[in-house]
Scaffold this active site. Structure first.
Site: not given
Ligand code: PEP
Ligand code: MG
Length: 952
Positions: A61, A132, A141, A143, A384, A502, A826, A829, A893, A913
């Protein structure tokens, strides 16, 4: 009536200035070198200390107020207290730097000079200010804001006398006590109260004096005076303290409250949802008040330079005559569309249109603005980048390329990857919706279709959603306290409020369906009912809402896929002709142009494969072969295999499974039309396939003609305390080589059949959970031997590759060894995360939420790669793998393959990939393209930087 003549001058001088001077790059540290830390940055009368690039220090802001001042827009003067003060405040037991007060005094003096008013003046025009918050990223909205600060029992009289407008003066004072009381002094709703205490006082007063709920703007000066008195009594009663009279005490208190609000519950919830780090802090903006509530010639509004719900290039927003900005966003009065301003204040409207153009040209993006008109003079209070739905983001980006405002790479970056799924969200089934009963209409505030059981309170909505119910949150109006309920709900319906209330803002941002301002919805919070068109609905009853048209329906309505899904997956011609579909196709084309990584899919069936390819996948990154055993009778053959007591018996059972696997693989190869398919051999612990209840075991015993005791014994034998670290992955194939052999045979025989059918199969056989090179060697040996056998039996040649998953730390750390055998890696994870963190992927839900809350982990590590830990192991594996096999093919993967942040990490790590579930393929494609564009831009910028340096 003249409120403030100098304010008009501010507007005039400001609009005359047109060109923005290049910002003097002032930073906190350069200012510090001169005269200690600079904590206050002023703006006003065409000059500003800061500029739009200084968001980290000044907040969004503050930086944009400075920028708007610089480009000559009419901005009331003010100053920003930097985010560094917020950091200081929390690091120093909620105290301020010693020099702050003097700097703030200088900031106030600057405002006084420009405005020709005095802070705390008891005669003449007093300077009133708005306080503000302003974080780096806007948190609408979330804060707190305080308006009309500087008023007390004396200055209100000065305001009344100078303006000759008692109603206005006392309205401001009443508002100030209400906001300050709420935000700074904590006079707020208590447990069990459904309304704010100040609102309850107003409501009682209106009924006492007028016997009805008249609009606030109809309250007289005397009414406001009486309310001021009652409000002060309320403050005294609730806090035990007298309302502060000294303007400087008020200002310090307000600044403290803004900094304090950075750590309030709803700000924390918001930050968590949008991954805003708490260490950023917020700035505080103090700005001279201009007044939209002086009479019929004044007003306040909020607007977007384009429609943020659907992207249409139209001025979109709303305003209220004789009102302050808060009235518009609070949703208490339903405002007028901004284009109606043309009729009531044509001059200001024309000026506003000009501002709209200037802002888009300058910021090159759609802006969300706040403005006030004080007696015919326009003032800009905020700009903004507008929050937008995924549909709007898509349209803005395509249109702005056509308008030559941005290039196509920027257009790709303007579509947030994590929002893209909104575009694929369902709409109501057209046939069903025709039959449904329309019971109310409201404003279309968040597009899409939602159906669910209604709840009138956020907490109850959350509880119901946690039980798995689809929920609609129904409120008279929503406030930030409802955030948790909104997150849990499929959609939000409000009886009051406009498109920038809001409820609407937050819903759009979250991609929630939202209808607001549906006045026909009469809610009784006590009875927990809503009466709509004569029908009463209780909590748990079904309603359906269409946030694209603003319609409310009774009951449940079936939903249907979006145009993009219909166009891509069903080949629906009408859907393909829509603008949305075409824009999506254009975006994906650009993604294709930009990307380095490709996107594959995790698919186990021909149908999933077909869908993923329609979404743009270029192969399968993971087929979990065990998923193929769950269908129909296959599970029986699988169980027979597990229960087999001899190799022969096991081979016999496997022979039953072989044709199923072969035909599945063939179906997949046909869908892939030559794209590669990474087929992962059996992985999960065997006990997962066996029945566990006595009845199921007896049933199986009957089917297989064996004693139930045998089954029970085998179940007992296979029982493990921690099965995810047990007898699974390649360990199965090593103990039972015939399983690997059967799976390899199924793959290769399918490849031969595919070849006969004119389709080239490109199988990549993947051995799971490898931690030792020898494990892989033993499995690969079986695969090669089987390939040889099938080739000689069928007299057909085919090509294939064999590789492994890297999903245990030892595999990553010895990747150089493993890569001597593996033709590809591969990254699994999911397992790599659980084995690296020592956290069960199935059971960590019980403690992960407090872990994210305490920011021990920034995000759920099973959703987004833990880059420092798991990511480091991946980097080690990549480097080591390449050291022994430079051209090793690398992919991922795990579930992370469809998560935008993780996709970007994979790009940086150099993977070829990512692979993810079919519906996430578009998200992964977008994230992969963005990663490539961001990398190219960074490289170009760092190339340009030293060149500049040389010229000097
Ligand atoms: C993984 O571990 O990341 C993986 C893809 O395998 P699964 O989820 O089947 O264990
Ligand atoms: Mg795994």
């Amino acid at each position: 009536m003249a409120v403030n003549t100098k304010a008009k001058k501010v507007a005039k001088t400001a609009t005359k200035k047109v060109a923005a001077k290049p910002a003097a790059k002032k930073t906190a540290s350069s200012a510090r070198a001169a005269k200690g830390p600079k904590y206050v940055y002023t703006w006003g009368a065409g000059k500003a200390d800061g500029d739009g690039t200084m968001k980290p220090l000044l907040g969004g802001k503050g930086a944009n107020l400075a920028e708007m001042t610089r480009i000559g827009l009419p901005v009331p003067p003010g100053f920003t207290v930097t985010t560094e003060v917020c950091t200081y405040y929390y690091a120093n037991k909620r105290t301020y730097p010693a020099t702050l007060q003097a700097q703030m005094e200088a900031g106030v003096a600057n405002m006084e000079k420009i405005m020709g008013t005095k802070f705390g003046a008891t005669s003449g025009m007093p300077l009133l200010v708005a306080v503000r918050s302003g974080a780096r990223d806007s948190m609408p909205g979330m804060m707190d804001t305080i308006l009309n600060l500087g008023l007390n029992d004396q200055t209100v009289v000065a305001l009344e006398n100078t303006t000759n407008n008692p109603r206005f003066a006392w309205d401001c004072y009443r508002r100030f006590i209400q906001m300050y009381g709420d935000v700074v002094l904590g006079v707020q709703k208590r447990e069990g109260e459904d309304h704010e205490p100040f609102e309850t006082v107003i409501h009682a007063f209106k009924h006492e004096r007028y016997h009805e709920d008249i609009e606030d703007s109809k309250l007289t000066a005397d009414d406001q005076k009486e309310l001021v008195k009652r409000f002060k009594d309320l403050v005294k009663e609730r806090t035990g303290k007298v309302f502060p009279n000294d303007p400087w005490d008020q200002l310090r208190g307000a600044a403290g409250a803004v900094f304090g609000s950075w750590m309030n519950d709803r700000a924390i919830v918001y930050r968590r949802k949008y991954n805003i780090p708490s260490e950023w802090g917020t700035a505080v903006n103090v700005q001279a008040m201009v007044f939209g509530n002086t009479g019929e010639n004044s007003g306040s509004g909020v607007a977007f330079t384009r429609n943020p719900a659907n992207g249409t290039n139209e001025f979109y927003g709303e305003f209220l005559v004789n009102a302050q900005g808060e009235d518009v966003v609070a949703g208490v009065r339903t405002p007028e569309p901004v284009i109606k301003l043309k009729d009531v204040m044509p001059k200001s409207y024309a000026e506003l249109l000009q501002v709209r153009k200037t802002l888009e040209k300058h910021f090159k993006d759609v802006q969300d603005i706040e403005f006030t008109i004080q007696e015919g003079k326009l003032f800009m209070l905020q700009t903004r980048n507008g929050k937008r739905t995924a549909a709007a983001a898509l349209k803005f980006s395509i249109d702005m390329v056509k308008e030559k405002l941005i290039d196509w790479q920027t257009a790709v970056l303007r579509n947030p990857a994590d929002q893209l799924e909104q575009l694929l969200a369902p709409i109501f089934d057209l046939a069903e919706v025709k039959k449904a009963k329309v019971i109310a209409t409201g404003l279309p505030a968040g597009p899409g279709a939602a159906t669910g059981r209604i709840y009138f309170n956020a907490d109850r909505a959350v509880v119901a959603a946690e039980k798995g119910e689809k929920v609609l949150l129904v409120r008279v109006e929503t406030s930030p306290e409802d955030l948790r309920g909104m997150i849990a709900a499929e959609g939000i319906l409000t009886a009051r409020g406009g498109v920038s209330s809001h409820a609407a803002l937050v819903a759009r941002q979250m991609g929630k369906v939202c209808v607001c301002g549906a006045a026909a919805v009469a809610i009784d919070y006590d009875k927990k009912t809503a009466t709509i068109a004569g029908q009463t609905f209780g909590e748990g009853d079904y309603l359906s809402i269409d946030g694209t048209s603003g319609t409310v329906y009774a009951g449940q309505i079936k939903t249907a896929p979006s145009e993009i899904i219909a166009g891509l997956l069903d080949g629906d011609k009408a859907a393909q002709a829509t603008e949305k579909f075409k824009s999506y196709a254009q975006l994906m084309k650009w993604c294709q142009q930009a990307t380095r990584m490709s996107v594959r899919t995790n698919a186990d069936t021909p149908e999933q494969t077909r869908n993923a390819i329609a979404f743009g996948a270029v192969g399968i990154g993971l087929t979990r072969t065990e998923h193929m055993f769950f269908e129909g009778d296959r599970i029986d053959a699988m169980r027979e295999m597990i229960l087999a007591e001899t190799v022969e018996a096991r081979k016999a059972a496997l022979a039953k499974l072989l044709p199923f696997q072969r035909s599945d693989f063939l179906g997949i190869f046909k869908e892939l039309k030559g794209y590669p398919a990474t087929i992962r051999f059996l992985d999960p612990p065997l006990h997962e396939f066996l029945p566990h209840t006595k009845e199921q075991q007896m049933d199986l015993a009957r089917k297989l003609g064996i004693a139930v005791e045998k089954i029970m014994a085998r179940v007992h034998e296979l029982h493990e305390f921690n099965p995810m670290l047990g007898f699974r992955g390649c360990r199965l194939g090593i103990r039972y080589p015939e399983i690997t052999e059967m799976q390899a045979r199924a793959v290769f025989e399918a490849a031969v059949e595919a070849k006969k059918a004119g389709v080239k199969a490109n199988p990549e056989i993947m051995i799971p959970l490898v931690g030792f090179k020898k494990e892989l060697d033993l499995q690969v040996e079986i695969v090669h031997a089987t390939a040889k056998a099938v080739q000689s039996e069928t007299k057909t040649k085919f090509s294939y590759a064999v590789g492994t998953m890297i999903e245990v730390p030892r595999g990553a750390l010895t990747a150089d060894e493993i890569a001597k055998t593996a033709e590809f890696f591969s990254f699994g994870t999911n397992d790599l995360t659980q084995t690296t963190l020592g956290m069960s992927r199935d059971d960590s839900g019980s403690f992960l939420p407090p872990y994210t809350e305490a920011e021990i982990v920034k995000k759920n590590p099973f959703a987004t790669i833990d880059q420092t830990g798991v990511g480091q192991l991946m980097e080690i594996a990549i480097a080591k793998g390449r050291s022994t096999r430079p051209d090793i093919k690398l992919g991922i993967c795990g579930e992370h393959g469809g998560d935008p942040d993780s996709v970007k990490f994979c790009h940086k790590a150099g993977l070829a990939y990512v692979s993810c579930s079919p519906y996430r393929v578009p998200v992964a494609r977008l994230a992969a393209a963005q990663a490539a564009i961001e990398e190219a831009r960074k490289a170009a910028a760092s190339k340009a930087a030293p060149a500049k340096g040389k010229k000097k």
